[in-house]
Design an enzyme around this catalytic site. Structure first.
Site, PDB file in Angstrom:
ATOM      1  N   ASP A 122      -3.520  -1.226  -3.295  1.00  0.00           N
ATOM      2  CA  ASP A 122      -4.410  -1.540  -2.186  1.00  0.00           C
ATOM      3  C   ASP A 122      -5.129  -2.831  -2.559  1.00  0.00           C
ATOM      4  O   ASP A 122      -6.056  -2.831  -3.367  1.00  0.00           O
ATOM      5  CB  ASP A 122      -5.417  -0.407  -1.962  1.00  0.00           C
ATOM      6  CG  ASP A 122      -6.369  -0.686  -0.794  1.00  0.00           C
ATOM      7  OD1 ASP A 122      -6.327  -1.805  -0.240  1.00  0.00           O
ATOM      8  OD2 ASP A 122      -7.178   0.208  -0.452  1.00  0.00           O
ATOM      9  N   HIS A 160       8.532 -21.418   7.447  1.00  0.00           N
ATOM     10  CA  HIS A 160       9.958 -21.107   7.307  1.00  0.00           C
ATOM     11  C   HIS A 160      10.848 -22.055   8.109  1.00  0.00           C
ATOM     12  O   HIS A 160      12.037 -22.180   7.813  1.00  0.00           O
ATOM     13  CB  HIS A 160      10.235 -19.646   7.699  1.00  0.00           C
ATOM     14  CG  HIS A 160      10.149 -19.355   9.154  1.00  0.00           C
ATOM     15  ND1 HIS A 160       8.988 -18.926   9.763  1.00  0.00           N
ATOM     16  CD2 HIS A 160      11.082 -19.429  10.138  1.00  0.00           C
ATOM     17  CE1 HIS A 160       9.219 -18.747  11.048  1.00  0.00           C
ATOM     18  NE2 HIS A 160      10.472 -19.044  11.310  1.00  0.00           N
ATOM     19  N   ARG A 217       0.821  -1.209   0.000  1.00  0.00           N
ATOM     20  CA  ARG A 217       0.000   0.000   0.000  1.00  0.00           C
ATOM     21  C   ARG A 217       0.856   1.261   0.000  1.00  0.00           C
ATOM     22  O   ARG A 217       0.426   2.307  -0.485  1.00  0.00           O
ATOM     23  CB  ARG A 217      -0.929   0.003   1.215  1.00  0.00           C
ATOM     24  CG  ARG A 217      -1.983  -1.103   1.182  1.00  0.00           C
ATOM     25  CD  ARG A 217      -2.941  -1.014   2.343  1.00  0.00           C
ATOM     26  NE  ARG A 217      -3.763   0.192   2.264  1.00  0.00           N
ATOM     27  CZ  ARG A 217      -4.771   0.467   3.085  1.00  0.00           C
ATOM     28  NH1 ARG A 217      -5.074  -0.381   4.056  1.00  0.00           N
ATOM     29  NH2 ARG A 217      -5.466   1.575   2.951  1.00  0.00           N
ATOM     30  N   HIS A 219       4.701 -24.825  13.022  1.00  0.00           N
ATOM     31  CA  HIS A 219       6.102 -25.192  13.199  1.00  0.00           C
ATOM     32  C   HIS A 219       6.273 -26.500  13.969  1.00  0.00           C
ATOM     33  O   HIS A 219       6.997 -27.406  13.541  1.00  0.00           O
ATOM     34  CB  HIS A 219       6.859 -24.092  13.946  1.00  0.00           C
ATOM     35  CG  HIS A 219       6.776 -22.747  13.295  1.00  0.00           C
ATOM     36  ND1 HIS A 219       6.751 -22.581  11.934  1.00  0.00           N
ATOM     37  CD2 HIS A 219       6.720 -21.489  13.817  1.00  0.00           C
ATOM     38  CE1 HIS A 219       6.687 -21.298  11.642  1.00  0.00           C
ATOM     39  NE2 HIS A 219       6.670 -20.623  12.764  1.00  0.00           N
TER      40      HIS A 219
END
Length: 483
Positions: A87, A176, A46, A238
């Site tokens: 946006d 991750h 944005r 995780h």
């Protein structure tokens, strides 16, 4: 799809994740010649930026967050960056984004990879905007950063929205932790060493512990964390992924389908957690590393029933793990930052040294994931001496510190591997939809148990290892948490 993308579109390009992880990771990959030479990296968010001001923004981020000692070609990387503000909550603007991205080729070295790191409520309008403007068909794949929902229903809603525009083979759900070197070494440890696999079962393993401890409090995640809590923030993704890697059957190959098939079998075999098998907590004021820190309510600025700590005794109902408890523990404001997996083997069935006054202890395998990357195996050994008063045995650690074992090898940010796999099209380290839904199914049942039983967080002092009830959860089985 077998193409290597020559364009990468980063949503949330001015956010914290982008500054700390994505931009440094991409700079490192490009400097090492691992990305296509002609790759075009387009940032969008944005915030209003020109190409030049976004490059200045990226340069500041790299100066702050690139790992010390890493030789990188910052100027060359910055030249590959472009920017288009957007946006994503409204359809307007996606046509301008499509013009900025430009034509998407159809060759083996052409295509677009999209990394979507936005608030969950923006997933659906973003996907619709991409699809309506030709950014979801052909050589296009998409990576999705968590959180993917707050329960099974909302997760399905997001996944349905993504699936309306992208086939599962083009969807890359990111956790991750799966990019961390030591997590992948867990697979090498299990499946590249013949000494472990014959012992990796209920006949030889007493229990497994998985701990993810943080010293930090809310930091900049106030809005997200209070609506999430430790169970959904850490356990749902995780910790369950770590559990699945520890417990999975040997896959037929190191292939995305084979690996993920075995992980989902473990997740579906998780037994529903009983009320006495879970403990929740919320930190109160205390001290971390000698410095006073406020309690959760004080940081939040109001009272809250959100858990900042959770401990669970989990069971996997299959042949390999029947009767072996998995103790999961995660929390904020813990005494130290650590992520580790502890595999506690059973005692030898008969000690020939008992009559000589020696006591044997079970072997323990410690797999350190962060901040220390190490593998340690404790073995029993005889203490040197003439033994006139009896034999003495002592545990001796065989310690492999990964940075020492592989001196000279680059220590990479976890996102480097994941971003490279996204560009090249390897799904092995990404989470499949049926995995996500199996995880949510188990987590939702725990939350339902908390609600039905009126289980509320117990307070614990910041700088401690959580409520005393968490210690009791393990100790009533004769188990001590590894600390």
């Amino acid at each position: 799809m077998t193409f290597s993308a020559n364009k990468l579109l980063l949503f949330g390009a001015t956010g914290d994740l982008s500054q700390r992880m994505l931009l440094p990771s991409l700079c490192g990959l490009m400097s090492d010649g691992l990305l296509p030479e002609n790759i075009d990296i387009i940032g969008t968010a944005r915030s209003e930026h020109s190409d030049e001001s976004f490059r200045n923004f990226a340069a500041d981020a790299l100066a702050k967050f690139l790992p010390a000692g890493r030789e990188v070609k910052v100027d060359s990387f910055l030249k590959r960056l472009r920017y288009q503000d957007l946006d994503a909550s409204t359809p307007e603007g996606f046509d301008g984004l499509a013009k900025c991205v430009g034509p998407i080729g159809a060759g083996e070295d052409e295509g677009l990879s999209i990394f979507l790191s936005t608030a969950p409520f923006l997933f659906e309008p973003t996907i619709k905007g991409l699809a309506a403007n030709g950014l979801a068909t052909g050589n296009v794949r998409i990576g999705l950063e968590k959180p993917l929902g707050t329960d099974l229903a909302t997760s399905c809603q997001i996944n349905d929205a993504v699936a309306a525009a992208f086939h599962e083979s083009r969807i890359y759900r990111i956790d991750h932790y799966l990019g961390k070197e030591t997590v992948q070494n867990l697979l090498a440890l299990r499946f590249a060493n013949i000494m472990f696999e014959p012992l990796w079962n209920a006949a030889h393993i007493d229990h497994v512990q998985i701990t993810v401890a943080e010293t930090v409090g809310l930091e900049s995640r106030v809005g997200y964390y209070d609506t999430s809590g430790a169970l959904r923030d850490m356990v749902q993704n995780h910790m369950l992924q770590l559990l699945a890697l520890v417990a999975m059957e040997p896959p037929t190959s190191f292939d995305a389908t084979a690996v993920r098939d075995e992980k989902v079998k473990v997740l579906r075999a998780l037994r529903p957690v009983q009320p006495n098998e879970t403990v929740t907590g919320q930190y109160k004021a205390g001290a971390i590393n000698g410095e006073a820190v406020p309690g959760y309510d004080e940081e939040l600025g109001k009272g809250s029933g959100t858990e900042t700590f959770v401990a669970i005794k989990a069971h996997i109902d299959n042949w390999r793990w029947k009767g072996v408890p998995f103790y999961l523990r995660t929390g904020k404001r813990m005494p130290e930052r650590t992520t580790e997996i502890i595999v506690k083997f059973r005692c030898v069935p008969h000690s020939i040294f008992a009559d000589k006054g020696a006591k044997t202890l079970p072997n323990t395998l410690v797999i350190g994931i962060q901040p220390r990357e190490n593998i340690q195996l404790s073995l029993m050994a005889k203490v040197p001496g003439l033994d006139r008063e009896g034999i003495r045995l002592r545990q001796v650690p065989l310690d492999i510190a990964m940075p020492d074992a592989f001196a000279g090898a680059d220590r990479r940010i976890a996102y480097e591997r994941l971003l490279l796999d996204l560009v090249e099209g390897d799904q092995t380290l990404f989470v499949r939809r049926d995995e996500v839904e199996a995880q949510w199914h188990w987590i939702d049942a725990i939350r339902a148990t908390w609600a039905a039983e009126g289980i509320e967080p117990k307070s614990y002092t910041a700088g401690s290892w959580g409520p005393s009830a968490a210690i009791a959860l393990a100790e009533r089985d004769g188990v001590t948490w590894h600390e």
